[in-house]
Design an enzyme around this catalytic site. Structure first.
Site, PDB file in Angstrom:
ATOM      1  N   ASP B  93      20.516  52.146 -40.986  1.00 38.30           N
ATOM      2  CA  ASP B  93      19.653  53.039 -41.801  1.00 38.30           C
ATOM      3  C   ASP B  93      20.037  52.578 -43.173  1.00 38.30           C
ATOM      4  O   ASP B  93      20.830  51.653 -43.352  1.00 38.30           O
ATOM      5  CB  ASP B  93      19.849  54.502 -41.542  1.00 38.30           C
ATOM      6  CG  ASP B  93      21.223  54.790 -41.751  1.00 38.30           C
ATOM      7  OD1 ASP B  93      22.040  54.126 -42.285  1.00 38.30           O
ATOM      8  OD2 ASP B  93      21.498  56.081 -41.448  1.00 38.30           O
ATOM      9  N   GLY B  95      21.126  54.397 -45.619  1.00 35.73           N
ATOM     10  CA  GLY B  95      22.223  55.222 -46.411  1.00 35.73           C
ATOM     11  C   GLY B  95      21.469  56.475 -47.056  1.00 35.73           C
ATOM     12  O   GLY B  95      22.040  57.413 -47.604  1.00 35.73           O
ATOM     13  N   GLN B 188       7.700  58.737 -46.244  1.00 30.42           N
ATOM     14  CA  GLN B 188       8.235  59.820 -46.272  1.00 30.42           C
ATOM     15  C   GLN B 188       6.983  60.943 -46.950  1.00 30.42           C
ATOM     16  O   GLN B 188       5.784  60.326 -46.317  1.00 30.42           O
ATOM     17  CB  GLN B 188       9.237  59.764 -47.731  1.00 30.42           C
ATOM     18  CG  GLN B 188      10.463  59.219 -47.144  1.00 30.42           C
ATOM     19  CD  GLN B 188      11.419  60.272 -46.418  1.00 30.42           C
ATOM     20  OE1 GLN B 188      11.052  61.377 -46.119  1.00 30.42           O
ATOM     21  NE2 GLN B 188      12.389  59.859 -45.916  1.00 30.42           N
ATOM     22  N   ASP B 265      15.906  57.246 -32.581  1.00 25.63           N
ATOM     23  CA  ASP B 265      17.194  57.316 -32.687  1.00 25.63           C
ATOM     24  C   ASP B 265      17.734  58.850 -32.980  1.00 25.63           C
ATOM     25  O   ASP B 265      17.227  59.466 -33.449  1.00 25.63           O
ATOM     26  CB  ASP B 265      18.226  56.509 -33.674  1.00 25.63           C
ATOM     27  CG  ASP B 265      17.955  57.147 -35.038  1.00 25.63           C
ATOM     28  OD1 ASP B 265      16.919  57.328 -35.615  1.00 25.63           O
ATOM     29  OD2 ASP B 265      19.112  57.850 -35.419  1.00 25.63           O
TER      30      ASP B 265
END
Lengths: 371, 371
Positions: B93, B95, B188, B265
């Protein structure tokens, strides 16, 4: 009697014994070390892993298993080997050591010991007969007489009373045994040679297939310990296995093998592993030390097993990051090291050079430094 | 571009996709689930075990590895795969999620984010370029754009500002990339469809080999989550993998596969494992419950792997006794269950019966009960 033992060879240089112990679940060359699987697992390890890092023989603790999960649950699975899926041989202690080291508010009578549960404080009672009955359910190949384990510096009067009672308990345990499990008597007597001799001779008169030495590695000095094992080497029958309980540091293993001991167990290698101290073929490694931060070299380049190939920096990182895998890697490493060490010791006995081997280890490792 | 992806088949009943993802370290059928190895280990597991219970692809966390052990130590070993001896494929990912979920006293600027270390409070800074540089050192096959992950119920004005900035960060990350690692953009926009569409379209215009969906499974309801993934299914390019970040409950996996998602995940299966909740083919099992005290039946009689064969009473005992092996057994079980579930899901897609499969699971397990 379900075990057979013979001494195959005595080291001409040291007097150490190379033997062969046959059990219903495996034949083992002595001297050997047994990892401790207190509560149905060698801490952090699966049974398959415990097999890989042991000779195929581990110890389980009667006291702990009696309290958790309890005998009915183990019995529902068959025996402990079914509960934890252990294919090798098993040895149980008597529970005596835990009663005297973990609990308080004990009341010792001729009948047995009243005491409090080490966690919840409930009232419990153990006796020689009950210890045997519990060990029958656990179903180990080798089991132990219920003994009192007094502190090493108890006064002689108390120690004598205790040794005599433990002898009477050993007889009661022997009389209570209904299985063909191999029941060992436990020699007590602290650091008093007269009492050790009395204890050993009393047990020999009763007759056991093996003799354990209890009450050592409980606070005395290494020299005091070695003096007692050396003394008992001259008393215990040559043709029966001698099991030195609770001893497992590399230097103590070598010294006590030289003193005629055949079997060992200890929580030390697995306990220090969980705090990050690794035993390697090059010596003790405190993995959390800054010095290993960038060390890409393997944990131990002389040993087999995946744990030995992990880099020191990786293992250190796991400890710094609080990852449980770190505890497991070092646990496997320490047991694999002891397996390797005992194999080297047996080879040195075979070749009549165990004293040379010890002296070489003194020079090349830091295991003897604390003496 | 170092990955290749194709959709092999679309489920006629559900619209779910069966795909094939080729990476430098393995070819994987989608949809799949990736276990999380935050700090260079899937918690409690060795890399060999993680391989056995995964498809051969795990996720590592950039934020955590950056801070501990730090980039120089990983670089000294080569890359993360060398440090942790992982032979499969890796994804990292950016961070971003950790910066916004673990730390406080953040200051977000166009340049990046100033924040405090989540444990020691020291001052740190991450930017899109730095995130890429760190991920280059870690060396995963698939890496992520640095994104802001605002709370799902942030107001629209802030969310719009954040989405626009994350788009500019995605471009900067793409421009900074010097390797052939596959860099995914992260969509997002919280629960606002207009912003989700703007975010997705902006990323598609930039062009990425795969698209991640961030900012879900962070406190919204399951219905809200499913509505967003269903909406994005209609916007994201058909021929690129869609990675739904942080989602891994059995019901969420099925529903989001139906909504066109390919990769998943989540820490949930491994986190609840360490507290004793097992996912089995028969449903959720809270192993510490009294009901399993005497249960000699295997943890899961439909799965392979030694963990599935341990008795429920034994696993319960390990948790009651505080033995670390219990955490590992259930961790392996939960991941093995997800591996099995995803395989069943892929088979159901292949046979155009994923809705039937879901309905059957609703009847035969308790995974959907909390909805």
């Amino acid at each position: 009697m379900s075990i057979k033992f013979e001494v195959i060879k005595t080291c001409k240089q040291s007097g150490a014994r190379l033997g062969r112990l046959e059990t219903p679940h495996g034949v083992f060359e002595t001297p050997f070390f047994m990892p401790v699987g207190t509560q149905g697992t060698v801490k952090t390890l699966s049974s398959e892993e415990a097999m890989a890092v042991s000779e195929g023989l581990i110890l389980a603790n009667t006291y702990h298993l009696w309290l958790q999960p309890g005998m009915d649950i183990i019995k529902a699975h068959g025996a402990l080997r079914d509960f934890m899926k252990w294919d090798g041989a098993l040895l149980t202690d008597s529970g005596g050591f835990q009663v005297f080291s973990l609990t308080d508010m004990r009341k010792i009578t001729e009948e047995g010991v009243d005491f409090k549960h080490h966690k919840n404080g409930s009232s419990l009672f153990l006796s020689p007969e009950l210890s045997i009955q519990i060990q029958e359910v656990i179903g180990a190949d080798i089991i132990m007489s219920f003994d009192e384990c007094p502190p090493p510096y108890a006064d002689d009067a108390y120690m004598k009373e205790s040794v005599e009672r433990t002898l009477r308990w050993a007889k009661r345990g022997k009389d209570a045994l209904r299985t063909d499990q191999a029941l060992f008597g436990i020699v007590q007597g602290g650091l008093n040679k007269d009492l050790r001799a009395m204890s050993a001779k009393g047990l020999i008169d009763l007759g056991f297939p093996g003799y354990s030495i209890g009450g050592l590695s409980v606070g005395e000095t290494k020299e005091e310990m070695y003096e007692i094992t050396k003394f008992l080497d001259g008393i215990l029958p040559f043709d029966k296995p001698r099991y030195l309980m609770g001893v497992g540091a590399p230097d103590d293993l070598i010294e006590n093998v030289i003193n005629g001991m055949d079997m060992f167990d200890c929580v030390l290698p697995t306990r220090i592993a969980r705090h990050g101290t690794a035993w390697t073929t090059k010596g003790k490694v405190v993995i959390k030390n800054q010095t290993y931060e960038h060390d890409t070299s393997p944990l131990d380049d002389h040993l087999t097993g995946w744990q030995a190939t992990e880099s020191k920096a990786y293992v250190r990182h796991l400890f710094k990051a609080g990852e449980l895998l770190g505890k497991r890697i070092v646990t496997m490493q320490n047991l694999m090291y002891l397996k390797h060490l005992m194999k080297e010791i047996r080879q040195a006995i075979l070749e009549d050079r165990l004293l040379d081997f010890r002296d070489q280890m003194k020079k090349t490792t830091n295991y003897f430094k604390t003496r």
